[in-house]
Write a protein that holds these residues in place. Structure first.
Motif, PDB file in Angstrom:
ATOM      1  N   UNK A 358      44.352  61.244  71.883  1.00 48.88           N
ATOM      2  CA  UNK A 358      44.978  62.540  72.166  1.00 48.88           C
ATOM      3  C   UNK A 358      46.410  62.346  72.617  1.00 48.88           C
ATOM      4  N   UNK A 359      46.655  61.352  73.467  1.00 55.48           N
ATOM      5  CA  UNK A 359      48.025  61.098  73.911  1.00 55.48           C
ATOM      6  C   UNK A 359      48.933  60.695  72.769  1.00 55.48           C
ATOM      7  N   UNK A 360      48.396  59.923  71.837  1.00 48.37           N
ATOM      8  CA  UNK A 360      49.211  59.526  70.679  1.00 48.37           C
ATOM      9  C   UNK A 360      49.543  60.732  69.805  1.00 48.37           C
ATOM     10  N   UNK A 361      48.567  61.619  69.644  1.00 44.72           N
ATOM     11  CA  UNK A 361      48.828  62.810  68.843  1.00 44.72           C
ATOM     12  C   UNK A 361      49.884  63.688  69.492  1.00 44.72           C
ATOM     13  N   UNK A 412      50.480  56.238  60.810  1.00 49.64           N
ATOM     14  CA  UNK A 412      49.279  56.548  61.573  1.00 49.64           C
ATOM     15  C   UNK A 412      48.099  55.751  61.027  1.00 49.64           C
ATOM     16  N   UNK A 413      47.114  55.494  61.863  1.00 49.64           N
ATOM     17  CA  UNK A 413      45.924  54.813  61.340  1.00 49.64           C
ATOM     18  C   UNK A 413      45.212  55.684  60.332  1.00 49.64           C
ATOM     19  N   UNK A 419      40.630  64.425  59.084  1.00 50.76           N
ATOM     20  CA  UNK A 419      40.737  64.229  60.537  1.00 50.76           C
ATOM     21  C   UNK A 419      42.167  63.959  60.971  1.00 50.76           C
ATOM     22  N   UNK A 420      43.011  63.499  60.083  1.00 44.56           N
ATOM     23  CA  UNK A 420      44.364  63.149  60.492  1.00 44.56           C
ATOM     24  C   UNK A 420      45.157  64.367  60.928  1.00 44.56           C
ATOM     25  N   UNK A 421      44.784  65.499  60.421  1.00 43.11           N
ATOM     26  CA  UNK A 421      45.526  66.716  60.755  1.00 43.11           C
ATOM     27  C   UNK A 421      44.922  67.480  61.917  1.00 43.11           C
ATOM     28  N   UNK A 422      43.889  66.910  62.573  1.00 45.34           N
ATOM     29  CA  UNK A 422      43.291  67.612  63.704  1.00 45.34           C
ATOM     30  C   UNK A 422      44.275  67.667  64.865  1.00 45.34           C
ATOM     31  N   UNK A 426      41.524  70.250  69.291  1.00 53.92           N
ATOM     32  CA  UNK A 426      40.274  70.151  68.557  1.00 53.92           C
ATOM     33  C   UNK A 426      39.555  68.843  68.857  1.00 53.92           C
ATOM     34  N   UNK A 427      40.301  67.758  69.018  1.00 54.34           N
ATOM     35  CA  UNK A 427      39.681  66.468  69.357  1.00 54.34           C
ATOM     36  C   UNK A 427      38.994  66.541  70.712  1.00 54.34           C
ATOM     37  N   UNK A 428      39.631  67.170  71.707  1.00 53.39           N
ATOM     38  CA  UNK A 428      39.005  67.327  73.022  1.00 53.39           C
ATOM     39  C   UNK A 428      37.750  68.174  72.941  1.00 53.39           C
ATOM     40  N   UNK A 429      37.793  69.224  72.121  1.00 53.08           N
ATOM     41  CA  UNK A 429      36.634  70.098  71.996  1.00 53.08           C
ATOM     42  C   UNK A 429      35.455  69.361  71.373  1.00 53.08           C
ATOM     43  N   UNK A 430      35.740  68.565  70.336  1.00 53.63           N
ATOM     44  CA  UNK A 430      34.665  67.796  69.698  1.00 53.63           C
ATOM     45  C   UNK A 430      34.116  66.742  70.660  1.00 53.63           C
ATOM     46  N   UNK A 431      35.010  66.074  71.419  1.00 56.36           N
ATOM     47  CA  UNK A 431      34.554  65.058  72.375  1.00 56.36           C
ATOM     48  C   UNK A 431      33.717  65.668  73.487  1.00 56.36           C
ATOM     49  N   UNK A 432      34.058  66.865  73.933  1.00 62.22           N
ATOM     50  CA  UNK A 432      33.299  67.516  75.012  1.00 62.22           C
ATOM     51  C   UNK A 432      31.880  67.859  74.577  1.00 62.22           C
TER      52      UNK A 432
END
Length: 472
Positions: A358-361, A412-413, A419-422, A426-432
């Protein structure tokens, strides 16, 4: 009228007859008293006479051991002696996982027949003699001991706790109050939901079974086929972290170079109380993992706060793991608590990895706008430079168009498709949602597996064991 003389004579006759009657009554009373006293004196004489002729304890021991040729180094009978053994458990004090042993206070009862100590013909004053350990040192004993104990000593406060009783038929009963430290076969693979087994082996150290036969005091068995009669609990066994669920006794015959020996095996099965470990290890771990999930709701821009939460949770987990491992032996296999702690630390570490993504994004989005603004200013300054000044060749200048600037970004990796455009939100929501689901699935698998292993381990350790046989 009656003459006065006749009346006086009549009164004299009455007084004489009354005194005679009183004298006769007194004679009969005295005679009865003398008869009762004589009867009492005879009864007392009959009671006292045997006591005056009976033999006291010291006299009997002196007659048995002095001048009769009694030898304490000789087996009482040539056919061998049968020694009956019984244990009374007073207390079990400690069970140590580091040294793999347990400590207990126990009464050891031994009984055998020694024909040379027959004293019924000596007219004893008592039917049995209660003696001390000094007399026992002059008698033959089977020299029994715990052959697998680490420490075994007789209590000596304020004197040696040895009870000796002799019966008129020559039976010897000895009772020792001892403190024993014995081994345990510790298997901590299911720790802290484990079941442990400890045992002691009691036998005659000097005599094989041709000379001394060791037997338990009774041959009664429970519904599982285990012999339980020779073992008695004098009080309830209470330990801080274990429950005594079973104790059994059996007899084996073990071959040695000098012959076959009778071994009396005494086994105890303990089940650990894991509620302390749940309160001190599992519950804090739950709270630490839940705290690490709070960072998902702080937003992608709260990088410092989320970093502090994740790092502190990971350090707390490592400290908790080390505190538990400090009190356990260094075994080479994985324990149940190891699996729990390592997987829990993995969850917290994965939350930190999610924070890094998330920080990298977030960082990848903000520097793009800043670079575009800086390049715009450089282009404006380059075009408005006054004539006559030396201008750098365009080949030494960075390309100022937006497309060329984007080509110099760090690649980017490779993400999964789509997923690259998330965005970070959205990443935090999926992780939660993903982290709690995976952790709940891990809990179901973990508790089901190790609970089943505990039941299997308990069944194996408490399975019926043949009371007699040969050791393999």
């Amino acid at each position: 009228m009656i003459p006065r003389g006749f009346f006086l004579l009549f009164l004299l006759l009455i007084s004489v007859s009354t005194s005679s009657a009183l004298r006769i009554d007194e004679d009969y009373s005295l005679k009865d008293s003398e008869d009762e006293a004589e009867t009492t004196r005879t009864t007392r004489t009959e009671q006292v006479t045997p006591r005056r002729n009976c033999s006291r304890d010291i006299q009997i021991i002196d007659k048995l051991l002095n001048g009769t040729g009694y030898n304490k180094f000789r087996i009482p009978t040539d056919e061998g002696v049968t020694v009956t053994v019984e244990f009374w458990i007073q207390a079990i004090t400690t069970i140590d996982e580091i040294t793999n042993d347990f400590e207990m206070d126990i009464y050891i009862n031994e009984m055998w027949l020694d024909p040379a100590l027959y004293f019924d013909h000596l007219n004893p004053c008592k039917q049995n003699l209660s003696l001390n350990h000094q007399v026992l040192e002059r008698l033959w004993t089977p020299n029994s001991c715990f052959i697998n104990s680490k420490i075994a000593q007789i209590h000596d406060s304020p004197f040696k706790n040895i009870f000796l009783m002799l019966y008129p038929n020559g039976t010897v009963w000895v009772n020792y109050r001892t403190r024993v430290k014995g081994p345990c076969q510790m298997d901590l693979s299911n720790f802290p939901m484990d079941v442990q087994k400890c045992n002691l082996i009691y036998e005659s150290f000097n005599y094989n079974n041709q000379e001394v036969q060791m037997n338990w005091a009774a041959d009664t068995f429970d519904d599982k086929g285990n012999m339980v009669a020779p073992i008695q609990l004098l009080s309830q066994i209470v330990l801080p972290d274990y429950d005594l669920i079973q104790y059994t006794a059996r007899k084996l015959q073990e071959p040695y170079p000098a012959g076959m020996w009778d071994e009396l095996h005494f086994e105890l099965v303990f089940e650990r109380r894991y509620i302390w470990y749940f309160m001190q290890a599992y519950l804090p771990t739950y709270l630490t993992i839940f705290i690490s999930w709070v960072s998902f709701s702080l937003g992608p821009r709260a990088i410092p706060a989320r970093t502090m939460l994740g790092v502190n949770a990971l350090l707390a987990m490592i400290f908790q793991f080390g505190n538990i491992m400090r009190n356990l032996p260094r075994v080479s296999y994985i324990k149940a608590i190891d699996v729990w702690m390592l997987v829990s630390m993995t969850f917290i570490f994965c939350s930190l990895l999610e924070l890094a993504i998330v920080g990298f994004k977030v960082k990848d989005e903000q520097p793009g706008k800043k670079k575009h603004t800086i390049c715009k200013k450089v282009e404006t300054a380059f075009e408005s430079s006054p004539p006559g000044l030396c201008r750098y060749d365009e080949r030494y200048m960075l390309p100022l168009d937006r497309k060329s600037i984007g080509s110099y970004r760090i690649p980017l990796p490779k993400w999964p498709p789509g997923c690259a455009s998330w965005p970070p939100e959205k990443i935090d929501k999926i992780a939660s949602m993903l982290f709690p689901t995976l952790f709940a699935l891990f809990n179901i698998i973990y508790w089901s597996y190790y609970t089943q292993r505990k039941m299997e381990q308990r069944m194996n350790l408490t399975a019926p064991i043949p009371p007699t046989g040969s050791a393999v």
